[in-house]
Write an enzyme that holds these catalytic residues in place. Structure first.
Site, PDB file in Angstrom:
ATOM      1  N   GLU A 204      -5.195   6.882  10.128  1.00  0.00           N
ATOM      2  CA  GLU A 204      -4.733   5.339   9.981  1.00  0.00           C
ATOM      3  C   GLU A 204      -4.524   4.534  11.360  1.00  0.00           C
ATOM      4  O   GLU A 204      -3.712   3.779  11.361  1.00  0.00           O
ATOM      5  CB  GLU A 204      -3.478   5.455   9.186  1.00  0.00           C
ATOM      6  CG  GLU A 204      -3.535   5.996   7.709  1.00  0.00           C
ATOM      7  CD  GLU A 204      -2.389   6.200   6.797  1.00  0.00           C
ATOM      8  OE1 GLU A 204      -1.428   5.881   7.341  1.00  0.00           O
ATOM      9  OE2 GLU A 204      -2.610   6.525   5.593  1.00  0.00           O
ATOM     10  N   LYS A 334       0.297   1.684  -4.759  1.00  0.00           N
ATOM     11  CA  LYS A 334      -1.005   1.804  -4.684  1.00  0.00           C
ATOM     12  C   LYS A 334      -1.849   1.659  -5.579  1.00  0.00           C
ATOM     13  O   LYS A 334      -1.673   2.470  -6.820  1.00  0.00           O
ATOM     14  CB  LYS A 334      -1.115   3.446  -3.982  1.00  0.00           C
ATOM     15  CG  LYS A 334      -0.394   3.708  -2.666  1.00  0.00           C
ATOM     16  CD  LYS A 334      -0.583   5.046  -2.479  1.00  0.00           C
ATOM     17  CE  LYS A 334      -0.254   5.340  -0.985  1.00  0.00           C
ATOM     18  NZ  LYS A 334       0.055   6.953  -0.806  1.00  0.00           N
TER      19      LYS A 334
END
Length: 425
Positions: A204, A334
């Site tokens: 990330e 999400k």
């Protein structure tokens, strides 16, 4: 509103080099929407099913079956539907799949179409996506929760905690928050180098130095914040994604060389929030430890945000149970955990109506798609985590939020410290 004329999907690559689904929807007025579907590395067992092909191609991770499901069954089922009937379209795809976790058609197939429909409808209406979904009152820019040290399943650093984040709570605007975060990120690189550690990156965009403990990683970040000219806790706070299900085995948490109970882990967290300006802890306990979450929330929930990711999997039914049991006090959002936009909307609405905070989130396997930036503003989440201020698939979301802030002009409000319970009252 225009009708859906054509639905199409293809296989593309995500930020980890794995295949994922990209869906396109075309309307009869010429409007068009396209959506890339993200994929997680540490996934909750209760998530909607991501359909993979198996076999040798792409080491079993191909998504041609999901693509074919879009191009054939889903395309036929929603052709001719009015594009602004988002809930009806999502319900039609859920019914077509016919399983509880979307395992027949694949949540990755259904979600791609769900988002692409919304984007096409927004274009047809002449509105940006955040305004189309959120209406005229969507105006709050989220605090960027920047993952600047990667551990756990996102890196080979050896540290158990998966994400160490900074939250620029003292900023006056989103653009200032982004600047502050980027400056700390670059400061951290020099701090890590000065200690002879690796400045390699995790999935990330955060650094993945080999450090001996959670506290050692936090100390690096605090030093970087101060080196950049900011005050820890006042200007920039800290947050953790523990992803504890990843190191939970045989009824124990295998954490930093020891075996711990839920009660012992709670003491670890109490000590951490006493020593560091931590405002949020995500997935501190195993995803089915309801009793442990209730006890932990009672113990420290007034001091820190306790976020359910694998625990809630953006599922309204699991969230409802958590609310009833007073387990956790915030929801990680999400879209691919549940598989449609409207189910995501329902989860966020349920959270907000019951006083739970919400944090919009990317996945470790991302694309250049910026939908979650618009969703964070549209749904009033107040927080977003989408990685470090590095790697284009992460920065794309931050840049979209800059555009939204500019479009909103004087109406834009930055959530800041008001987003967190540690600064309430």
């Amino acid at each position: 509103m225009a009708d859906i004329m054509h639905v199409f999907a293809r296989e593309i690559l995500d930020s980890r080099g794995n295949p994922t689904v990209e869906a396109e929807v075309f309307l009869d007025d010429g409007s068009h929407g396209v959506a890339g579907v993200p994929s997680g590395a540490s996934t909750g067992v209760h998530e909607a099913h991501e359909l993979r092909d198996g076999g040798e191609r792409y080491l079993g991770k191909g998504v041609l079956n999901a693509v074919n499901n879009v191009n054939e069954e889903i395309a036929d089922a929603i052709a001719g539907a009015e594009a602004d009937d988002q809930r009806l379209i999502d319900q039609a795809m859920i019914a077509l799949d016919g399983t509880e976790n979307k395992s027949r058609l694949g949540a990755n197939a259904i979600l791609g179409v769900s988002i692409a429909v919304a984007k096409a409808a927004a274009e047809s209406a002449g509105l940006p996506l955040y305004r189309y979904i959120g209406g005229p009152n969507a105006h709050v820019l989220p605090v960027p929760m920047m993952n600047i040290v990667n551990g756990g399943a996102h890196a080979d650093s050896g540290v158990d905690v998966q994400e160490f984040m900074i939250a620029p709570i003292g900023a006056e605007s989103f653009s200032e928050a982004l600047r502050m975060g980027a400056e700390v990120y670059h400061s951290l690189k020099s701090v890590i180098k000065s200690k002879g550690l690796s400045t390699g990156l995790g999935d990330e965009g955060g650094f993945a130095p080999s450090v001996e403990s959670t506290k050692a990683a936090l100390d690096l970040i605090v030093e970087a914040i101060e080196k950049a000219g900011f005050k820890p806790g006042a200007d920039i706070a800290l947050a953790l994604d523990v992803a504890s299900s990843e190191f939970y085995k045989d009824g124990k948490y295998h954490f930093e060389g020891g075996e711990h109970t839920a009660e012992e882990m709670a003491k670890v967290y109490e000590q951490l929030i006493a020593e560091y300006p931590i405002v949020s802890i995500e997935d501190p306990l195993q995803e089915d430890d309801w009793e442990g979450y209730t006890a932990l929330t009672a113990a420290i929930g007034d001091k820190v945000q306790i976020v359910g990711d694998d625990f809630f999997v953006t599922n309204p039914a699991r969230l409802k149970e958590g609310i009833e049991k007073k387990a956790a006090n915030a929801l990680l959002v999400k879209v691919n955990q549940i598989g449609t936009l409207t189910e995501t909307f329902d989860a966020v609405d349920l959270a907000h109506r019951n006083g739970y905070r919400t944090m919009m989130s990317h996945r470790s396997g991302e694309t250049e798609d910026t939908t979650i930036a618009d969703l964070a503003v549209a749904l009033g989440c107040g927080q977003i985590k989408t990685g470090a201020p590095a790697r284009s698939e992460r920065v794309a979301k931050y840049n979209q939020l800059l555009r939204i802030e500019q479009q909103l002009d004087d109406a834009a409000v930055y959530a800041g410290r008001s987003a967190f319970p540690r600064f309430q009252g």
